[in-house]
Scaffold this motif. Structure first.
Motif, PDB file in Angstrom:
ATOM      1  N   TYR A 172       0.836  -1.203   0.000  1.00 42.46           N
ATOM      2  CA  TYR A 172       0.000   0.000   0.000  1.00 42.46           C
ATOM      3  C   TYR A 172       0.874   1.257   0.000  1.00 42.46           C
ATOM      4  O   TYR A 172       0.570   2.247  -0.678  1.00 42.46           O
ATOM      5  CB  TYR A 172      -0.891  -0.033   1.236  1.00 42.46           C
ATOM      6  N   GLU A 173       1.952   1.197   0.741  1.00 43.07           N
ATOM      7  CA  GLU A 173       2.860   2.335   0.822  1.00 43.07           C
ATOM      8  C   GLU A 173       3.532   2.605  -0.518  1.00 43.07           C
ATOM      9  O   GLU A 173       3.658   3.765  -0.947  1.00 43.07           O
ATOM     10  CB  GLU A 173       3.921   2.046   1.889  1.00 43.07           C
ATOM     11  N   ILE A 174       3.960   1.550  -1.211  1.00 50.73           N
ATOM     12  CA  ILE A 174       4.613   1.705  -2.512  1.00 50.73           C
ATOM     13  C   ILE A 174       3.643   2.270  -3.538  1.00 50.73           C
ATOM     14  O   ILE A 174       4.011   3.110  -4.369  1.00 50.73           O
ATOM     15  CB  ILE A 174       5.189   0.353  -2.986  1.00 50.73           C
ATOM     16  N   ILE A 175       2.395   1.813  -3.499  1.00 56.93           N
ATOM     17  CA  ILE A 175       1.373   2.327  -4.415  1.00 56.93           C
ATOM     18  C   ILE A 175       1.240   3.842  -4.250  1.00 56.93           C
ATOM     19  O   ILE A 175       1.172   4.597  -5.222  1.00 56.93           O
ATOM     20  CB  ILE A 175       0.021   1.634  -4.162  1.00 56.93           C
ATOM     21  N   THR A 176       1.212   4.293  -3.000  1.00 55.06           N
ATOM     22  CA  THR A 176       1.086   5.727  -2.716  1.00 55.06           C
ATOM     23  C   THR A 176       2.342   6.487  -3.115  1.00 55.06           C
ATOM     24  O   THR A 176       2.282   7.521  -3.793  1.00 55.06           O
ATOM     25  CB  THR A 176       0.806   5.941  -1.219  1.00 55.06           C
ATOM     26  N   TYR A 177       3.480   5.965  -2.701  1.00 52.99           N
ATOM     27  CA  TYR A 177       4.750   6.642  -2.979  1.00 52.99           C
ATOM     28  C   TYR A 177       5.013   6.794  -4.482  1.00 52.99           C
ATOM     29  O   TYR A 177       5.423   7.867  -4.952  1.00 52.99           O
ATOM     30  CB  TYR A 177       5.906   5.869  -2.340  1.00 52.99           C
ATOM     31  N   SER A 178       4.788   5.732  -5.242  1.00 53.14           N
ATOM     32  CA  SER A 178       5.071   5.762  -6.678  1.00 53.14           C
ATOM     33  C   SER A 178       4.279   6.863  -7.376  1.00 53.14           C
ATOM     34  O   SER A 178       4.800   7.565  -8.254  1.00 53.14           O
ATOM     35  CB  SER A 178       4.745   4.404  -7.310  1.00 53.14           C
ATOM     36  N   LEU A 179       3.022   7.013  -6.992  1.00 52.03           N
ATOM     37  CA  LEU A 179       2.187   8.058  -7.573  1.00 52.03           C
ATOM     38  C   LEU A 179       2.722   9.444  -7.222  1.00 52.03           C
ATOM     39  O   LEU A 179       2.923  10.294  -8.105  1.00 52.03           O
ATOM     40  CB  LEU A 179       0.749   7.920  -7.074  1.00 52.03           C
ATOM     41  N   PHE A 180       2.966   9.682  -5.940  1.00 53.36           N
ATOM     42  CA  PHE A 180       3.409  11.001  -5.493  1.00 53.36           C
ATOM     43  C   PHE A 180       4.741  11.400  -6.129  1.00 53.36           C
ATOM     44  O   PHE A 180       4.913  12.519  -6.604  1.00 53.36           O
ATOM     45  CB  PHE A 180       3.535  11.030  -3.965  1.00 53.36           C
ATOM     46  N   GLU A 181       5.706  10.471  -6.151  1.00 58.09           N
ATOM     47  CA  GLU A 181       7.031  10.771  -6.696  1.00 58.09           C
ATOM     48  C   GLU A 181       6.953  11.021  -8.203  1.00 58.09           C
ATOM     49  O   GLU A 181       7.623  11.928  -8.727  1.00 58.09           O
ATOM     50  CB  GLU A 181       7.991   9.622  -6.393  1.00 58.09           C
ATOM     51  N   THR A 182       6.134  10.258  -8.911  1.00 61.40           N
ATOM     52  CA  THR A 182       5.980  10.445 -10.356  1.00 61.40           C
ATOM     53  C   THR A 182       5.427  11.826 -10.677  1.00 61.40           C
ATOM     54  O   THR A 182       5.928  12.521 -11.586  1.00 61.40           O
ATOM     55  CB  THR A 182       5.050   9.366 -10.947  1.00 61.40           C
ATOM     56  N   ILE A 183       4.408  12.249  -9.943  1.00 60.94           N
ATOM     57  CA  ILE A 183       3.793  13.565 -10.197  1.00 60.94           C
ATOM     58  C   ILE A 183       4.763  14.689  -9.865  1.00 60.94           C
ATOM     59  O   ILE A 183       4.931  15.642 -10.646  1.00 60.94           O
ATOM     60  CB  ILE A 183       2.493  13.725  -9.377  1.00 60.94           C
ATOM     61  N   VAL A 184       5.428  14.591  -8.718  1.00 58.08           N
ATOM     62  CA  VAL A 184       6.355  15.650  -8.296  1.00 58.08           C
ATOM     63  C   VAL A 184       7.499  15.795  -9.295  1.00 58.08           C
ATOM     64  O   VAL A 184       7.872  16.917  -9.678  1.00 58.08           O
ATOM     65  CB  VAL A 184       6.895  15.354  -6.874  1.00 58.08           C
ATOM     66  N   CYS A 185       8.063  14.671  -9.746  1.00 53.75           N
ATOM     67  CA  CYS A 185       9.171  14.729 -10.704  1.00 53.75           C
ATOM     68  C   CYS A 185       8.706  15.272 -12.058  1.00 53.75           C
ATOM     69  O   CYS A 185       9.414  16.045 -12.699  1.00 53.75           O
ATOM     70  CB  CYS A 185       9.788  13.343 -10.877  1.00 53.75           C
ATOM     71  N   SER A 186       7.509  14.852 -12.485  1.00 51.28           N
ATOM     72  CA  SER A 186       6.997  15.303 -13.781  1.00 51.28           C
ATOM     73  C   SER A 186       6.692  16.801 -13.778  1.00 51.28           C
ATOM     74  O   SER A 186       6.808  17.474 -14.806  1.00 51.28           O
ATOM     75  CB  SER A 186       5.747  14.514 -14.157  1.00 51.28           C
TER      76      SER A 186
END
Length: 269
Positions: A73-87
């Motif tokens: 669950y944590e990875i699902i959340t983290y992957s989304l947040f990091e992808t948006i912030v980097c993009s």
């Protein structure tokens, strides 16, 4: 195991093209079935085939270890947040006002290490990122994810009661806390944080439905070509880092062709 028994297994393994090897490896994977099932869902090249609701259904139906469920669950959340912030290519700046230049000169060496600034260069600009704290104890109520621009993020897929939410906020030293939880719990938590003082430290509550909607935008929205593949790659990378033994076993079985084998009923998993 007596050598005579091992010889029998060796003969049977060779006769059936590695069926006993397959059995041993798949028994190992079975103990990590939740993680293995998620990794199988991510074993795709086309990001449009990924659907978050299918991954969340695996978590809901799982009887696996709580620690593994929490990490998924944590990875699902983290992957989304990091992808948006980097993009978004967000930049974080640190600047010392000119009126404090004398104080900065006094602690110039400390400021260089701690803030990345100096009396010569009073401004520092870095790329914004989200970071996972790493492997923690299953009973830990502390920080899960943090950002170098402020927020501290606590991810809980299990029932999040108001008292537990208060405990989380007391333990996390940040004025910008984000809680990720199930939809059914969000209204209760929101009601509580509006009534007590520590609730002012909560920047917001992210629900599962929010995650699903944001994933849908990333994978099939107007910016899918920019975000989709990056999000899928981020998830694969995070799962490989968090569960390397499962990923390696899964890839090994795939390379050996075990997934295509049709074993006799006795050797089925």
């Amino acid at each position: 195991m007596p050598a005579s028994h091992l010889k029998v297994l060796d003969t049977e393994n060779k006769r059936l093209g590695g069926v006993i090897e397959r059995y041993i490896y798949y028994r190992f994977i079975e103990r990590q079935e939740l993680v293995a099932s998620v990794i199988r869902k991510l074993d795709i090249d086309n990001y449009e085939l990924l659907r978050l609701e299918n991954l969340l259904a695996l978590i809901t139906d799982s009887t696996g270890l709580r620690r593994s469920i929490d990490k998924v669950y944590e990875i699902i959340t983290y992957s989304l947040f990091e992808t948006i912030v980097c993009s978004l290519e967000v930049e974080v700046s640190v600047k010392i006002p000119d009126k404090n230049i004398k104080l900065l000169e006094e602690f110039n060496d400390l400021a260089q290490v701690l803030l990345g600034v100096s009396a010569v260069n009073t401004t520092s600009i870095t790329q914004a990122h989200i970071y996972r704290v790493g492997v923690t104890n299953a009973a830990d109520r502390g920080l899960d994810i943090w950002a170098n621009f402020g927020p501290a993020i606590q991810v809980k897929h299990l029932t999040l009661k108001p008292k537990l939410a208060e405990k989380i906020i007391d333990q996390v030293e940040s004025d910008h806390i984000v809680i990720v939880c199930k939809d059914a719990e969000a209204s209760v938590i929101q009601s509580v944080i509006q009534q007590i003082s520590w609730g002012q430290r909560v920047r917001g509550i992210v629900k599962e439905s929010d995650l699903i909607a944001w994933y849908e935008k990333c994978l099939r929205g107007k910016f899918a070509k920019l975000l989709g593949q990056n999000l899928l790659s981020q998830m694969k990378s995070d799962f490989a880092n968090e569960f390397p033994h499962v990923v390696e076993a899964f890839n090994f079985c795939k390379e050996r062709g075990y997934s295509e084998m049709q074993p006799p009923p006795f050797w089925e998993i």
